[in-house]
Design a protein around this motif. Structure first.
Motif, PDB file in Angstrom:
ATOM      1  N   MET A 221       0.702  -1.261   0.015  1.00  0.00           N
ATOM      2  CA  MET A 221       0.061  -0.125   0.096  1.00  0.00           C
ATOM      3  C   MET A 221       0.695   1.237  -0.089  1.00  0.00           C
ATOM      4  N   ILE A 222       0.519   2.138  -0.780  1.00  0.00           N
ATOM      5  CA  ILE A 222       1.411   3.335  -1.211  1.00  0.00           C
ATOM      6  C   ILE A 222       0.504   4.493  -0.274  1.00  0.00           C
ATOM      7  N   LYS A 223       1.564   4.871   0.957  1.00  0.00           N
ATOM      8  CA  LYS A 223       0.900   6.091   1.604  1.00  0.00           C
ATOM      9  C   LYS A 223       1.318   7.542   0.983  1.00  0.00           C
ATOM     10  N   LEU A 224       0.150   8.158   0.774  1.00  0.00           N
ATOM     11  CA  LEU A 224       0.395   9.372   0.041  1.00  0.00           C
ATOM     12  C   LEU A 224      -0.017  10.630   0.663  1.00  0.00           C
ATOM     13  N   CYS A 225       0.759  11.759   0.314  1.00  0.00           N
ATOM     14  CA  CYS A 225      -0.148  13.047   1.012  1.00  0.00           C
ATOM     15  C   CYS A 225      -0.128  14.063  -0.331  1.00  0.00           C
ATOM     16  N   ILE A 226      -1.009  14.967  -0.180  1.00  0.00           N
ATOM     17  CA  ILE A 226      -1.466  15.828  -1.225  1.00  0.00           C
ATOM     18  C   ILE A 226      -1.225  17.126  -1.047  1.00  0.00           C
ATOM     19  N   VAL A 227      -0.482  17.930  -1.690  1.00  0.00           N
ATOM     20  CA  VAL A 227      -0.042  19.363  -1.366  1.00  0.00           C
ATOM     21  C   VAL A 227      -0.482  20.056  -2.553  1.00  0.00           C
ATOM     22  N   ASP A 228      -1.426  20.870  -2.204  1.00  0.00           N
ATOM     23  CA  ASP A 228      -2.049  22.103  -3.175  1.00  0.00           C
ATOM     24  C   ASP A 228      -2.851  22.894  -2.346  1.00  0.00           C
ATOM     25  N   ASP A 229      -2.756  24.168  -2.970  1.00  0.00           N
ATOM     26  CA  ASP A 229      -3.475  25.276  -2.281  1.00  0.00           C
ATOM     27  C   ASP A 229      -4.880  25.414  -2.642  1.00  0.00           C
ATOM     28  N   HIS A 230      -5.516  24.681  -3.798  1.00  0.00           N
ATOM     29  CA  HIS A 230      -6.636  24.621  -3.789  1.00  0.00           C
ATOM     30  C   HIS A 230      -7.296  23.504  -3.223  1.00  0.00           C
ATOM     31  N   ALA A 231      -8.464  23.718  -2.499  1.00  0.00           N
ATOM     32  CA  ALA A 231      -9.207  22.619  -1.802  1.00  0.00           C
ATOM     33  C   ALA A 231      -9.951  21.565  -2.587  1.00  0.00           C
ATOM     34  N   MET A 232     -10.458  22.197  -3.741  1.00  0.00           N
ATOM     35  CA  MET A 232     -11.266  21.596  -4.666  1.00  0.00           C
ATOM     36  C   MET A 232     -10.219  20.271  -5.294  1.00  0.00           C
ATOM     37  N   VAL A 233      -9.020  20.607  -5.737  1.00  0.00           N
ATOM     38  CA  VAL A 233      -8.160  20.123  -6.363  1.00  0.00           C
ATOM     39  C   VAL A 233      -7.745  18.787  -5.423  1.00  0.00           C
ATOM     40  N   ARG A 234      -7.641  19.088  -4.212  1.00  0.00           N
ATOM     41  CA  ARG A 234      -6.990  18.269  -3.196  1.00  0.00           C
ATOM     42  C   ARG A 234      -8.228  17.007  -2.951  1.00  0.00           C
ATOM     43  N   SER A 235      -9.421  17.581  -3.103  1.00  0.00           N
ATOM     44  CA  SER A 235     -10.548  16.722  -2.678  1.00  0.00           C
ATOM     45  C   SER A 235     -10.961  15.769  -3.901  1.00  0.00           C
TER      46      SER A 235
ATOM     47  N   ASN B 225      -7.957   7.365  -3.462  1.00  0.00           N
ATOM     48  CA  ASN B 225      -8.711   6.332  -2.527  1.00  0.00           C
ATOM     49  C   ASN B 225      -9.280   5.351  -3.090  1.00  0.00           C
ATOM     50  N   GLU B 226      -9.725   5.689  -4.345  1.00  0.00           N
ATOM     51  CA  GLU B 226     -10.699   4.414  -5.091  1.00  0.00           C
ATOM     52  C   GLU B 226      -9.751   3.177  -5.598  1.00  0.00           C
ATOM     53  N   LYS B 227      -8.259   3.494  -5.360  1.00  0.00           N
ATOM     54  CA  LYS B 227      -7.505   2.486  -5.901  1.00  0.00           C
ATOM     55  C   LYS B 227      -6.812   1.817  -4.680  1.00  0.00           C
ATOM     56  N   GLU B 228      -6.808   0.403  -4.871  1.00  0.00           N
ATOM     57  CA  GLU B 228      -6.737  -0.617  -3.874  1.00  0.00           C
ATOM     58  C   GLU B 228      -5.018  -0.490  -3.271  1.00  0.00           C
ATOM     59  N   HIS B 229      -4.305  -0.118  -3.937  1.00  0.00           N
ATOM     60  CA  HIS B 229      -2.871   0.037  -3.777  1.00  0.00           C
ATOM     61  C   HIS B 229      -2.444   1.425  -3.206  1.00  0.00           C
ATOM     62  N   ILE B 230      -3.362   2.484  -2.966  1.00  0.00           N
ATOM     63  CA  ILE B 230      -3.229   3.884  -2.702  1.00  0.00           C
ATOM     64  C   ILE B 230      -3.984   4.271  -1.374  1.00  0.00           C
ATOM     65  N   THR B 231      -3.414   4.990  -0.573  1.00  0.00           N
ATOM     66  CA  THR B 231      -4.264   5.585   0.597  1.00  0.00           C
ATOM     67  C   THR B 231      -3.389   6.917   0.971  1.00  0.00           C
ATOM     68  N   VAL B 232      -4.561   7.867   0.730  1.00  0.00           N
ATOM     69  CA  VAL B 232      -4.138   9.189   0.971  1.00  0.00           C
ATOM     70  C   VAL B 232      -4.436   9.586   2.501  1.00  0.00           C
ATOM     71  N   ILE B 233      -3.251   9.884   3.171  1.00  0.00           N
ATOM     72  CA  ILE B 233      -3.163   9.979   4.687  1.00  0.00           C
ATOM     73  C   ILE B 233      -3.062  11.287   5.119  1.00  0.00           C
ATOM     74  N   GLY B 234      -3.011  12.281   4.192  1.00  0.00           N
ATOM     75  CA  GLY B 234      -2.907  13.718   4.593  1.00  0.00           C
ATOM     76  C   GLY B 234      -2.783  14.480   3.558  1.00  0.00           C
ATOM     77  N   GLU B 235      -3.357  15.938   3.593  1.00  0.00           N
ATOM     78  CA  GLU B 235      -3.106  16.906   2.751  1.00  0.00           C
ATOM     79  C   GLU B 235      -2.830  18.104   3.441  1.00  0.00           C
ATOM     80  N   ALA B 236      -2.127  18.951   2.612  1.00  0.00           N
ATOM     81  CA  ALA B 236      -1.641  20.218   2.844  1.00  0.00           C
ATOM     82  C   ALA B 236      -1.980  21.178   1.940  1.00  0.00           C
TER      83      ALA B 236
END
Length: 217
Positions: free
Chosen positions: A1-15, A22-33
């Motif tokens: 499982m790939i643990k991933l953080c998203i960094v983008d100043d636009h909330a809609m892009v992060r969402s 998160n729909e992918k079995e091998h990826i999980t988004v664990i945080g955003e900034a």
């Protein structure tokens, strides 16, 4: 499982990215900034495998600076730059900052997923035309004998600072000549040294002489 953080100043892009990944079995988004400093703190806390990093974040630390600092603090974390900038200078600076990959926001979803998997496995990923750009740049610099120290990496202001420093002006005198602050002069010098891989003032002077910057106006 790939643990991933998203960094983008636009909330809609992060969402949107979070929903997609998160729909992918091998990826999980664990945080955003939303900006660089927040991203660094988040990465230190959560220890992700991959940080998906935007470049332009006007309300905080930019992506290039954050990438460089993050790689110094957590060398094992792969940074994948996701940006709208299809620009040579951003590409080269991103790689120089330590990014493992560079992909455009306009890329298809499958390409983004491939890029994430690639950098998570410890490999580098560049969007197709970026590879061609890098090869062309490498060949041009090799032909010029620059060993990667291309003059075109410097802005006109940086060239002005290098020229005056090489002529023997102090930081204070350079600041007075260019009508900028001493702190800005120091920042330009540091950026130039970093871009060119130089360590000392004599190295900078030799580079300026070789490139004809002593006559730069």
């Amino acid at each position: 499982m790939i643990k991933l953080c998203i960094v983008d100043d636009h909330a809609m892009v992060r969402s949107g990215l979070k929903m997609l990944l998160n729909e992918k079995e091998h990826i999980t988004v664990i945080g955003e900034a939303s900006e660089g400093d927040e991203a660094i703190k988040l990465a230190l806390l959560l220890k992700p495998d991959v940080v998906l990093m935007d470049l332009s974040m006007p309300h905080g630390k930019d992506g290039l600076t954050a990438t460089k600092e993050l790689k110094q603090l957590l060398p094992s974390v792969a940074v994948l730059i996701l940006t709208m900038h299809d620009d040579d200078e951003y590409l080269f600076q991103g790689i120089h900052a330590g990014a493992s990959g560079y992909i455009l926001k306009s890329a298809p979803h499958e390409e983004l997923l491939t890029a994430i998997r690639t950098v998570a496995e410890g490999n580098a990923y560049l969007y197709p035309t970026a590879t061609k750009k890098l090869m062309s740049e490498y060949l041009e610099r090799s032909a010029a004998g620059d060993n990667g120290r291309a003059l075109d990496m410097l802005s006109d202001r940086e060239k002005e600072v290098v020229s005056l420093v090489a002529k023997g002006y102090s930081n204070k005198e350079v600041a007075e000549q260019l009508v900028i602050s001493i702190k800005t002069v120091e920042s330009h010098k540091a950026n130039v040294m970093d871009k060119l891989g130089l360590k000392t003032r004599p190295d900078l002077v030799r580079y300026a002489m070789k490139k004809g910057l002593l006559n730069f106006e």
